[in-house]
Design a protein around this motif. Structure first.
Motif, PDB file in Angstrom:
ATOM      1  N   VAL A   1      -3.608  -6.929  -7.032  1.00 57.51           N
ATOM      2  CA  VAL A   1      -2.190  -5.985  -6.988  1.00 57.51           C
ATOM      3  C   VAL A   1      -1.579  -6.289  -8.418  1.00 57.51           C
ATOM      4  O   VAL A   1      -1.118  -5.450  -9.160  1.00 57.51           O
ATOM      5  CB  VAL A   1      -1.508  -6.584  -5.953  1.00 57.51           C
ATOM      6  N   GLN A   2      -1.578  -7.617  -8.745  1.00 54.37           N
ATOM      7  CA  GLN A   2      -0.885  -7.856 -10.331  1.00 54.37           C
ATOM      8  C   GLN A   2      -1.602  -7.330 -11.260  1.00 54.37           C
ATOM      9  O   GLN A   2      -1.051  -6.587 -12.332  1.00 54.37           O
ATOM     10  CB  GLN A   2      -0.848  -9.392 -10.532  1.00 54.37           C
ATOM     11  N   LEU A   3      -2.883  -7.104 -11.188  1.00 52.58           N
ATOM     12  CA  LEU A   3      -3.605  -6.132 -12.284  1.00 52.58           C
ATOM     13  C   LEU A   3      -3.347  -4.910 -12.106  1.00 52.58           C
ATOM     14  O   LEU A   3      -3.364  -4.310 -13.111  1.00 52.58           O
ATOM     15  CB  LEU A   3      -5.177  -6.822 -12.190  1.00 52.58           C
ATOM     16  N   ALA A   4      -3.371  -4.538 -10.937  1.00 52.17           N
ATOM     17  CA  ALA A   4      -3.455  -2.772 -10.886  1.00 52.17           C
ATOM     18  C   ALA A   4      -2.143  -2.344 -11.149  1.00 52.17           C
ATOM     19  O   ALA A   4      -1.810  -1.497 -11.703  1.00 52.17           O
ATOM     20  CB  ALA A   4      -3.742  -2.391  -9.128  1.00 52.17           C
ATOM     21  N   PHE A   5      -0.966  -3.156 -11.298  1.00 48.96           N
ATOM     22  CA  PHE A   5       0.380  -2.737 -11.208  1.00 48.96           C
ATOM     23  C   PHE A   5       0.869  -3.327 -12.734  1.00 48.96           C
ATOM     24  O   PHE A   5       2.004  -3.158 -12.970  1.00 48.96           O
ATOM     25  CB  PHE A   5       1.232  -3.102 -10.111  1.00 48.96           C
ATOM     26  N   ASN A   6       0.160  -4.125 -13.313  1.00 45.60           N
ATOM     27  CA  ASN A   6       0.407  -4.751 -14.605  1.00 45.60           C
ATOM     28  C   ASN A   6       1.693  -5.566 -14.591  1.00 45.60           C
ATOM     29  O   ASN A   6       2.576  -5.263 -15.655  1.00 45.60           O
ATOM     30  CB  ASN A   6       0.502  -3.344 -15.707  1.00 45.60           C
ATOM     31  N   GLN A   7       1.971  -6.441 -13.571  1.00 47.35           N
ATOM     32  CA  GLN A   7       3.130  -7.072 -13.649  1.00 47.35           C
ATOM     33  C   GLN A   7       2.775  -8.215 -12.481  1.00 47.35           C
ATOM     34  O   GLN A   7       1.993  -8.175 -11.597  1.00 47.35           O
ATOM     35  CB  GLN A   7       4.294  -6.399 -12.891  1.00 47.35           C
ATOM     36  N   ASP A   8       3.640  -9.186 -12.682  1.00 45.86           N
ATOM     37  CA  ASP A   8       3.488 -10.377 -11.671  1.00 45.86           C
ATOM     38  C   ASP A   8       4.441  -9.920 -10.363  1.00 45.86           C
ATOM     39  O   ASP A   8       5.169  -9.233 -10.354  1.00 45.86           O
ATOM     40  CB  ASP A   8       4.296 -11.565 -12.391  1.00 45.86           C
ATOM     41  N   LEU A   9       3.884 -10.405  -9.247  1.00 46.61           N
ATOM     42  CA  LEU A   9       4.530 -10.411  -8.014  1.00 46.61           C
ATOM     43  C   LEU A   9       6.021 -10.998  -8.215  1.00 46.61           C
ATOM     44  O   LEU A   9       6.047 -12.262  -8.940  1.00 46.61           O
ATOM     45  CB  LEU A   9       3.762 -10.712  -6.780  1.00 46.61           C
ATOM     46  N   PHE A  10       6.852 -10.645  -7.755  1.00 45.25           N
ATOM     47  CA  PHE A  10       8.271 -11.634  -7.599  1.00 45.25           C
ATOM     48  C   PHE A  10       8.461 -11.722  -5.979  1.00 45.25           C
ATOM     49  O   PHE A  10       8.044 -11.013  -5.083  1.00 45.25           O
ATOM     50  CB  PHE A  10       9.453 -10.862  -8.431  1.00 45.25           C
ATOM     51  N   PHE A  11       9.297 -12.782  -5.857  1.00 48.63           N
ATOM     52  CA  PHE A  11       9.303 -13.260  -4.385  1.00 48.63           C
ATOM     53  C   PHE A  11      10.962 -13.368  -3.913  1.00 48.63           C
ATOM     54  O   PHE A  11      11.690 -13.661  -4.777  1.00 48.63           O
ATOM     55  CB  PHE A  11       8.880 -14.526  -4.430  1.00 48.63           C
TER      56      PHE A  11
ATOM     57  N   VAL B   1       6.399  -5.873  -5.907  1.00 48.74           N
ATOM     58  CA  VAL B   1       5.990  -5.258  -7.165  1.00 48.74           C
ATOM     59  C   VAL B   1       7.067  -4.094  -7.311  1.00 48.74           C
ATOM     60  O   VAL B   1       7.589  -3.606  -6.381  1.00 48.74           O
ATOM     61  CB  VAL B   1       4.659  -4.804  -7.358  1.00 48.74           C
ATOM     62  N   ASN B   2       7.450  -3.996  -8.668  1.00 50.40           N
ATOM     63  CA  ASN B   2       8.324  -2.563  -8.816  1.00 50.40           C
ATOM     64  C   ASN B   2       7.190  -1.408  -8.982  1.00 50.40           C
ATOM     65  O   ASN B   2       6.262  -1.600  -9.757  1.00 50.40           O
ATOM     66  CB  ASN B   2       9.141  -2.668 -10.158  1.00 50.40           C
ATOM     67  N   ALA B   3       7.473  -0.326  -8.415  1.00 50.62           N
ATOM     68  CA  ALA B   3       6.341   0.721  -8.374  1.00 50.62           C
ATOM     69  C   ALA B   3       7.259   2.084  -7.955  1.00 50.62           C
ATOM     70  O   ALA B   3       8.362   2.053  -7.769  1.00 50.62           O
ATOM     71  CB  ALA B   3       5.461   0.440  -7.368  1.00 50.62           C
ATOM     72  N   VAL B   4       6.553   3.149  -8.312  1.00 50.85           N
ATOM     73  CA  VAL B   4       7.030   4.491  -7.783  1.00 50.85           C
ATOM     74  C   VAL B   4       6.188   4.976  -6.728  1.00 50.85           C
ATOM     75  O   VAL B   4       5.131   4.711  -6.575  1.00 50.85           O
ATOM     76  CB  VAL B   4       7.047   5.358  -9.105  1.00 50.85           C
ATOM     77  N   GLN B   5       6.665   6.013  -6.032  1.00 51.16           N
ATOM     78  CA  GLN B   5       5.943   6.804  -5.008  1.00 51.16           C
ATOM     79  C   GLN B   5       4.903   7.674  -5.427  1.00 51.16           C
ATOM     80  O   GLN B   5       5.287   8.202  -6.596  1.00 51.16           O
ATOM     81  CB  GLN B   5       6.981   7.376  -4.007  1.00 51.16           C
TER      82      GLN B   5
ATOM     83  N   ARG C   1       2.750  11.241  -5.479  1.00 50.58           N
ATOM     84  CA  ARG C   1       3.137  12.496  -5.251  1.00 50.58           C
ATOM     85  C   ARG C   1       3.152  12.786  -3.677  1.00 50.58           C
ATOM     86  O   ARG C   1       3.884  13.759  -3.208  1.00 50.58           O
ATOM     87  CB  ARG C   1       2.212  13.619  -6.010  1.00 50.58           C
ATOM     88  N   ASN C   2       2.118  12.387  -3.080  1.00 50.11           N
ATOM     89  CA  ASN C   2       1.884  12.895  -1.622  1.00 50.11           C
ATOM     90  C   ASN C   2       2.974  11.818  -0.811  1.00 50.11           C
ATOM     91  O   ASN C   2       2.746  12.113   0.527  1.00 50.11           O
ATOM     92  CB  ASN C   2       0.586  12.864  -1.054  1.00 50.11           C
ATOM     93  N   ARG C   3       3.518  10.911  -1.546  1.00 50.83           N
ATOM     94  CA  ARG C   3       4.523  10.226  -0.688  1.00 50.83           C
ATOM     95  C   ARG C   3       3.778   9.149   0.387  1.00 50.83           C
ATOM     96  O   ARG C   3       4.502   8.802   1.079  1.00 50.83           O
ATOM     97  CB  ARG C   3       5.627  10.704   0.150  1.00 50.83           C
ATOM     98  N   LYS C   4       2.655   8.912   0.202  1.00 56.30           N
ATOM     99  CA  LYS C   4       1.789   8.120   1.232  1.00 56.30           C
ATOM    100  C   LYS C   4       1.361   6.668   0.530  1.00 56.30           C
ATOM    101  O   LYS C   4       0.871   6.093   1.192  1.00 56.30           O
ATOM    102  CB  LYS C   4       0.436   8.943   1.576  1.00 56.30           C
ATOM    103  N   SER C   5       1.617   6.488  -0.754  1.00 54.56           N
ATOM    104  CA  SER C   5       1.243   5.548  -1.334  1.00 54.56           C
ATOM    105  C   SER C   5       2.278   4.883  -2.346  1.00 54.56           C
ATOM    106  O   SER C   5       3.061   5.837  -2.896  1.00 54.56           O
ATOM    107  CB  SER C   5      -0.302   5.160  -1.639  1.00 54.56           C
ATOM    108  N   PHE C   6       1.854   4.186  -3.191  1.00 58.00           N
ATOM    109  CA  PHE C   6       2.916   3.623  -4.393  1.00 58.00           C
ATOM    110  C   PHE C   6       1.732   3.349  -5.767  1.00 58.00           C
ATOM    111  O   PHE C   6       0.694   3.036  -5.503  1.00 58.00           O
ATOM    112  CB  PHE C   6       3.421   2.164  -4.128  1.00 58.00           C
ATOM    113  N   LYS C   7       2.553   3.811  -6.785  1.00 58.36           N
ATOM    114  CA  LYS C   7       1.637   3.758  -8.170  1.00 58.36           C
ATOM    115  C   LYS C   7       2.491   2.910  -9.055  1.00 58.36           C
ATOM    116  O   LYS C   7       3.578   2.573  -9.129  1.00 58.36           O
ATOM    117  CB  LYS C   7       1.602   5.039  -8.671  1.00 58.36           C
ATOM    118  N   PRO C   8       1.464   2.417 -10.044  1.00 61.41           N
ATOM    119  CA  PRO C   8       2.363   1.780 -11.200  1.00 61.41           C
ATOM    120  C   PRO C   8       3.552   2.529 -11.864  1.00 61.41           C
ATOM    121  O   PRO C   8       3.356   3.816 -11.981  1.00 61.41           O
ATOM    122  CB  PRO C   8       1.308   1.375 -12.086  1.00 61.41           C
ATOM    123  N   SER C   9       4.647   1.910 -12.353  1.00 59.70           N
ATOM    124  CA  SER C   9       5.685   2.641 -13.103  1.00 59.70           C
ATOM    125  C   SER C   9       5.408   2.997 -14.331  1.00 59.70           C
ATOM    126  O   SER C   9       6.055   2.592 -15.287  1.00 59.70           O
ATOM    127  CB  SER C   9       6.862   1.847 -12.913  1.00 59.70           C
TER     128      SER C   9
END
Length: 214
Positions: free
Chosen positions: A125-135, A147-151, A153-161
């Motif tokens: 997940v950290q590699l896919a979103f190019n950031q460290d998890l925060f807790f 992780v910080n992410a955006v929804q 287009r189909n609003r069914k999942s999240f993508k890197p910002s």
């Protein structure tokens, strides 16, 4: 005077009797083994563990191509560790010095490994979103990983910002990816001994019925 006794007839009778016993025992085992395997599969699905795990049960009767007075029914699972854990009610703890187990939420993307789809690990997940998890700490010793992410287009999942997605007006927000727990206590959902005892008794009854049949 010499007396000579012939046991040829007795040997033939014993041979025929042994053949009948072997036939009855083998037929009884070939009848009961698949039923026992099916009950083990049904036990898993009725416990809510899913058809995929249920289908890991396999079975064979030995010998496979001939009869025997001592046939064996061998039933095994291709996922023995999982089956064992739910039959004992095991407690799962972190390995390799780690403090927590990471339980993925539905927000965790899937990846393909060895032809099968599975949810990403925290490292993936950290590699896919190019950031460290925060807790953030929660009750009962739990820790929540985001992780910080955006929804999507189909609003069914999240993508890197990415810059492009943010430029489209998609709002970045914290997304819960994992619930971190010190240990997981699995419920005792399976009773393998009960199934084995039941179908051992059924085998004996089936064998006796065949031997007693005219």
């Amino acid at each position: 005077m010499k007396i000579k006794a012939s046991f040829d007839g007795l040997k033939l009778a014993l041979s025929n009797f042994e053949g009948e016993i072997a036939g009855a025992a083998t037929e009884a085992m070939r009848e009961t083994m698949p039923l026992a395997k099916q009950e083990l599969r049904d036990q898993i699905t009725s416990s809510g563990l899913g058809q995929r795990l249920a289908n890991t049960w396999r079975g064979n009767v030995y010998p496979q191509s001939r009869r025997s007075v001592n046939p064996a029914g061998y039933i095994y699972s291709n996922a023995p560790d999982i089956v064992d854990a739910f039959s004992r009610g095991a407690t799962i703890r972190p390995l390799a010095g780690r403090r927590f187990l990471a339980i993925p939420t539905n927000n965790v993307p899937q990846t393909r490994a060895r032809g099968a789809r599975k949810q990403m690990t925290p490292e993936e997940v950290q590699l896919a979103f190019n950031q460290d998890l925060f807790f953030k700490r929660g009750p009962n010793g739990r820790v929540y990983a985001f992780v910080n992410a955006v929804q999507s287009r189909n609003r069914k999942s999240f993508k890197p910002s990415t810059k492009g997605r943010l430029a489209q007006g998609r709002a970045e927000k914290p997304v819960l990816m994992f619930v971190m727990v010190p240990a997981v206590r699995l419920p005792k959902l399976l009773d393998l001994d009960a199934v084995a005892a039941k179908w051992t008794s059924r085998f004996e009854a089936s064998f006796a019925q065949r031997v007693e049949a005219p």
